[in-house]
Design a protein around this motif. Structure first.
Motif, PDB file in Angstrom:
ATOM      1  N   LEU A  99       0.841  -1.202   0.000  1.00  0.00           N
ATOM      2  CA  LEU A  99       0.000   0.000   0.000  1.00  0.00           C
ATOM      3  C   LEU A  99       0.875   1.250   0.000  1.00  0.00           C
ATOM      4  N   PRO A 100       0.460   2.282  -0.726  1.00  0.00           N
ATOM      5  CA  PRO A 100       1.214   3.543  -0.649  1.00  0.00           C
ATOM      6  C   PRO A 100       1.018   4.188   0.720  1.00  0.00           C
ATOM      7  N   VAL A 101       2.064   4.845   1.208  1.00  0.00           N
ATOM      8  CA  VAL A 101       2.011   5.496   2.518  1.00  0.00           C
ATOM      9  C   VAL A 101       1.924   7.005   2.305  1.00  0.00           C
ATOM     10  N   ASP A 102       0.991   7.622   2.986  1.00  0.00           N
ATOM     11  CA  ASP A 102       0.871   9.075   2.972  1.00  0.00           C
ATOM     12  C   ASP A 102       1.941   9.618   3.918  1.00  0.00           C
ATOM     13  N   ASP A 103       3.089   9.993   3.353  1.00  0.00           N
ATOM     14  CA  ASP A 103       4.236  10.399   4.165  1.00  0.00           C
ATOM     15  C   ASP A 103       3.966  11.625   5.022  1.00  0.00           C
ATOM     16  N   ASN A 104       3.148  12.532   4.537  1.00  0.00           N
ATOM     17  CA  ASN A 104       2.842  13.726   5.334  1.00  0.00           C
ATOM     18  C   ASN A 104       2.075  13.357   6.605  1.00  0.00           C
ATOM     19  N   ILE A 105       1.101  12.474   6.475  1.00  0.00           N
ATOM     20  CA  ILE A 105       0.336  12.017   7.633  1.00  0.00           C
ATOM     21  C   ILE A 105       1.252  11.203   8.555  1.00  0.00           C
ATOM     22  N   LYS A 106       2.041  10.314   7.963  1.00  0.00           N
ATOM     23  CA  LYS A 106       2.974   9.485   8.749  1.00  0.00           C
ATOM     24  C   LYS A 106       3.924  10.369   9.559  1.00  0.00           C
ATOM     25  N   ASN A 107       4.482  11.384   8.937  1.00  0.00           N
ATOM     26  CA  ASN A 107       5.418  12.273   9.632  1.00  0.00           C
ATOM     27  C   ASN A 107       4.741  13.036  10.762  1.00  0.00           C
ATOM     28  N   GLU A 108       3.520  13.449  10.542  1.00  0.00           N
ATOM     29  CA  GLU A 108       2.759  14.176  11.574  1.00  0.00           C
ATOM     30  C   GLU A 108       2.507  13.253  12.780  1.00  0.00           C
ATOM     31  N   ILE A 109       2.147  12.001  12.509  1.00  0.00           N
ATOM     32  CA  ILE A 109       1.930  11.026  13.583  1.00  0.00           C
ATOM     33  C   ILE A 109       3.248  10.747  14.303  1.00  0.00           C
ATOM     34  N   ASP A 110       4.319  10.589  13.546  1.00  0.00           N
ATOM     35  CA  ASP A 110       5.630  10.316  14.125  1.00  0.00           C
ATOM     36  C   ASP A 110       6.065  11.449  15.056  1.00  0.00           C
ATOM     37  N   LEU A 111       5.860  12.684  14.646  1.00  0.00           N
ATOM     38  CA  LEU A 111       6.190  13.823  15.513  1.00  0.00           C
ATOM     39  C   LEU A 111       5.399  13.771  16.820  1.00  0.00           C
ATOM     40  N   GLY A 112       4.131  13.401  16.717  1.00  0.00           N
ATOM     41  CA  GLY A 112       3.300  13.262  17.917  1.00  0.00           C
ATOM     42  C   GLY A 112       3.833  12.188  18.843  1.00  0.00           C
ATOM     43  N   PHE A 113       4.201  11.030  18.280  1.00  0.00           N
ATOM     44  CA  PHE A 113       4.763   9.947  19.089  1.00  0.00           C
ATOM     45  C   PHE A 113       6.068  10.379  19.747  1.00  0.00           C
ATOM     46  N   GLN A 114       6.928  11.037  18.978  1.00  0.00           N
ATOM     47  CA  GLN A 114       8.226  11.466  19.512  1.00  0.00           C
ATOM     48  C   GLN A 114       8.056  12.462  20.660  1.00  0.00           C
ATOM     49  N   PHE A 115       7.038  13.296  20.577  1.00  0.00           N
ATOM     50  CA  PHE A 115       6.831  14.303  21.607  1.00  0.00           C
ATOM     51  C   PHE A 115       6.100  13.732  22.825  1.00  0.00           C
ATOM     52  N   PHE A 116       4.996  12.999  22.597  1.00  0.00           N
ATOM     53  CA  PHE A 116       4.144  12.606  23.717  1.00  0.00           C
ATOM     54  C   PHE A 116       4.500  11.270  24.357  1.00  0.00           C
ATOM     55  N   ASN A 117       5.074  10.306  23.650  1.00  0.00           N
ATOM     56  CA  ASN A 117       5.414   9.044  24.306  1.00  0.00           C
ATOM     57  C   ASN A 117       6.371   9.256  25.480  1.00  0.00           C
ATOM     58  N   PRO A 118       7.415  10.084  25.345  1.00  0.00           N
ATOM     59  CA  PRO A 118       8.261  10.362  26.525  1.00  0.00           C
ATOM     60  C   PRO A 118       7.505  11.080  27.651  1.00  0.00           C
ATOM     61  N   ILE A 119       6.557  11.928  27.285  1.00  0.00           N
ATOM     62  CA  ILE A 119       5.740  12.599  28.308  1.00  0.00           C
ATOM     63  C   ILE A 119       4.890  11.568  29.044  1.00  0.00           C
ATOM     64  N   PHE A 120       4.311  10.622  28.298  1.00  0.00           N
ATOM     65  CA  PHE A 120       3.531   9.558  28.943  1.00  0.00           C
ATOM     66  C   PHE A 120       4.408   8.808  29.943  1.00  0.00           C
ATOM     67  N   ASN A 121       5.641   8.473  29.529  1.00  0.00           N
ATOM     68  CA  ASN A 121       6.556   7.755  30.425  1.00  0.00           C
ATOM     69  C   ASN A 121       6.886   8.584  31.663  1.00  0.00           C
ATOM     70  N   GLN A 122       7.088   9.870  31.475  1.00  0.00           N
ATOM     71  CA  GLN A 122       7.414  10.734  32.605  1.00  0.00           C
ATOM     72  C   GLN A 122       6.238  10.823  33.582  1.00  0.00           C
ATOM     73  N   ILE A 123       5.040  10.939  33.064  1.00  0.00           N
ATOM     74  CA  ILE A 123       3.848  10.981  33.923  1.00  0.00           C
ATOM     75  C   ILE A 123       3.720   9.670  34.689  1.00  0.00           C
ATOM     76  N   LEU A 124       3.911   8.554  33.990  1.00  0.00           N
ATOM     77  CA  LEU A 124       3.794   7.244  34.634  1.00  0.00           C
ATOM     78  C   LEU A 124       4.803   7.085  35.766  1.00  0.00           C
ATOM     79  N   SER A 125       6.045   7.522  35.532  1.00  0.00           N
ATOM     80  CA  SER A 125       7.052   7.375  36.579  1.00  0.00           C
ATOM     81  C   SER A 125       6.857   8.396  37.707  1.00  0.00           C
ATOM     82  N   GLN A 126       6.457   9.616  37.372  1.00  0.00           N
ATOM     83  CA  GLN A 126       6.265  10.669  38.374  1.00  0.00           C
ATOM     84  C   GLN A 126       5.140  10.309  39.349  1.00  0.00           C
ATOM     85  N   PHE A 127       4.040   9.829  38.786  1.00  0.00           N
ATOM     86  CA  PHE A 127       2.876   9.540  39.620  1.00  0.00           C
ATOM     87  C   PHE A 127       2.759   8.070  39.976  1.00  0.00           C
TER      88      PHE A 127
END
Length: 186
Positions: free
Chosen positions: A156-184
């Motif tokens: 299947l063709p990949v919509d790179d613009n959408i993929k990159n937008e999702i990737d940026l979200g993962f890169q930003f929020f997954n570490p925040i999720f980990n920090q919240i989990l460890s903090q609390f």
């Protein structure tokens, strides 16, 4: 109907809702697009990809990407992508408005996010959440048209613009999720 975002479940949904124009022309091509993108993120095992389709309430049609590290009854870390014409990537932090506000204050005080960095959306029937897509607001219609007519889920063709937008979200929020989990210690 909440199903794992897998080929067999997408085909099952197509069989059930092929008569529904909203599913056929809007939800289905976006499901296939997001399925192709999901395969690009196999290296992030803590994400569980599901989709929901309701032929009556189109506001419930979405892909949910849950961060599985979370074991709390009060907090729920997940991304949501509505299966609608425009692309929107949302981040949810809690199962209630009160808990969201607690986490929002924690993120602001600790400098993890800046004020107005992401659009905050809070409606009377929806838990407050962030809308985090920055640049991309629409799917690539050329790719959607190719996907809509393609019954083969491989190559299947990949919509790179959408993929990159999702990737940026993962890169930003997954570490925040980990920090919240460890903090609390959730």
């Amino acid at each position: 109907m909440l199903l794992n975002l897998e080929k067999v479940n997408i085909k099952k949904a197509f069989e059930l809702f092929a008569h529904n124009q909203n599913f056929t022309y809007t939800a289905y091509p976006r499901l296939i697009t997001l399925y192709a993108i999901k395969k690009e993120f196999k290296h992030i095992p803590e994400l569980e990809w599901n989709f929901e389709f309701d032929h009556v309430n189109v506001n419930k049609n979405r892909v949910i990407i849950e961060y599985r590290q979370n074991k709390s009854d009060n907090f729920s870390f997940y991304y949501e992508i509505p299966l609608s014409i425009n692309f929107e990537l949302r981040v949810f932090l809690a199962k209630s408005s009160i808990h969201f506000l607690d986490l929002y204050n924690f993120l602001m005080i600790n400098g993890l996010i800046k004020e107005n960095q992401f659009r905050l959306k809070a409606e009377y029937h929806t838990i407050p959440h962030f809308v985090i897509n920055q640049k991309v607001k629409r799917y690539n219609t050329g790719i959607l048209n190719k996907i809509k007519d393609n019954n083969d889920f491989d190559g299947l063709p990949v919509d790179d613009n959408i993929k990159n937008e999702i990737d940026l979200g993962f890169q930003f929020f997954n570490p925040i999720f980990n920090q919240i989990l460890s903090q609390f210690q959730i």
